[in-house]
Design an enzyme around this catalytic site. Structure first.
Site, PDB file in Angstrom:
ATOM      1  N   VAL A   1       9.936  -7.138 -27.007  1.00  0.00           N
ATOM      2  CA  VAL A   1      10.674  -5.883 -27.079  1.00  0.00           C
ATOM      3  C   VAL A   1      12.105  -6.172 -26.670  1.00  0.00           C
ATOM      4  CG1 VAL A   1       8.723  -4.326 -26.732  1.00  0.00           C
ATOM      5  CG2 VAL A   1       9.866  -5.316 -24.757  1.00  0.00           C
ATOM      6  N   SER A   2      13.031  -5.386 -27.182  1.00  0.00           N
ATOM      7  CA  SER A   2      14.442  -5.725 -27.037  1.00  0.00           C
ATOM      8  C   SER A   2      15.061  -5.280 -25.727  1.00  0.00           C
ATOM      9  CB  SER A   2      15.246  -5.113 -28.202  1.00  0.00           C
ATOM     10  OG  SER A   2      14.784  -5.623 -29.440  1.00  0.00           O
ATOM     11  N   THR A   3      14.473  -4.256 -25.077  1.00  0.00           N
ATOM     12  CA  THR A   3      15.084  -3.719 -23.861  1.00  0.00           C
ATOM     13  C   THR A   3      14.051  -3.585 -22.761  1.00  0.00           C
ATOM     14  OG1 THR A   3      14.659  -1.401 -24.437  1.00  0.00           O
ATOM     15  CG2 THR A   3      16.691  -2.383 -25.270  1.00  0.00           C
TER      16      THR A   3
ATOM     17  N   GLN B   1      12.060  -0.386 -23.140  1.00  0.00           N
ATOM     18  CA  GLN B   1      10.928  -0.498 -24.051  1.00  0.00           C
ATOM     19  C   GLN B   1       9.771  -1.220 -23.385  1.00  0.00           C
ATOM     20  OE1 GLN B   1      12.695  -2.490 -27.432  1.00  0.00           O
ATOM     21  NE2 GLN B   1      12.888  -0.571 -28.562  1.00  0.00           N
TER      22      GLN B   1
END
Length: 231
Positions: free
Chosen positions: A9-11, A14
């Protein structure tokens, strides 16, 4: 075949909420079940697709070599939107499969990676152009008043919602504390080791996904009424 699942996941937001993670887990699990494969380990990374330095991916690749397994990802763009990175990974000799295109050969994967990288660059360019155009028209970007811009009713609802969320988190921490205390005796007090042990035993994380070390630390702090730093 044996599969090593890799989710990204990018963040951090998230990662905490499980946004996007549950869908990846479901896709990989369905692929394994339908093909009669076995998932022997899983790794989760919270990192931007632009970066190639990913410790969890490195650990997943090491696990692939150890178990003679295939790296399994839900979508190719979860691995990297970077053609050079995918090419280097393929040249490392580790087999991997993307669930969204399980029959893809090496040429296909190179093409898909190139398209994904191009898509990332175009999204970035469009976003910058839109923001620049809005600023040129005199549009004030962002919210200058921050939280003060919330209507009174919304603020009240936010406060109540936060109280309910804290209460649920406290209850969850109280439930998981006995398990953590037992695991601490077995694997030690490291948050990293405790997270691995919880995932290995199939204990669901608060958001329903997998455990991260920071989640373990938060549970310790809540269960100890914030008077103990935890492992």
């Amino acid at each position: 075949m044996n599969l090593i699942a890799y989710y990204r996941v990018s963040t951090d937001k998230q990662g905490r909420s499980g946004l996007g993670l549950a869908a990846q887990e479901s896709a990989v699990q369905q692929h394994a079940t339908s093909g009669g494969h076995r998932i022997v380990a899983q790794f989760v990374e919270v990192e931007s697709g632009k970066r190639a330095d990913r410790p969890q991916l490195a650990a997943a690749l090491a696990a692939c070599r150890l178990h003679r397994a295939t790296l399994c990802i839900a979508k190719l763009d979860r691995l990297a939107r970077n053609l050079a990175f995918v090419a280097n990974l393929m040249e490392s000799g580790t087999d991997f499969v993307a669930v969204d295109n399980p029959t893809a050969n090496r040429l296909t994967i190179h093409l898909l990676a190139a398209i994904a990288e191009h898509e990332r660059e175009m999204i970035s360019q469009r976003t910058k152009a839109a923001l620049a155009a809005a600023k040129a028209r005199g549009v004030r970007l962002g919210n200058p008043n921050g939280a003060a811009a919330l209507m009174p009713g919304h603020r009240e609802a936010a406060v109540k919602g936060g109280a309910v969320a804290r209460e649920r988190a406290d209850q969850r921490a109280a439930q998981i504390l006995p398990i953590l205390q037992q695991l601490e005796l077995e694997v030690g007090g490291s948050a990293v080791e405790l997270a691995k042990a919880l995932n290995f035993r199939g204990v669901p994380a608060p958001a329903g996904g997998v455990w991260y070390p920071e989640q373990v630390r938060r549970v310790w702090r809540r269960a100890k009424n914030w008077s103990f730093d935890g492992p």
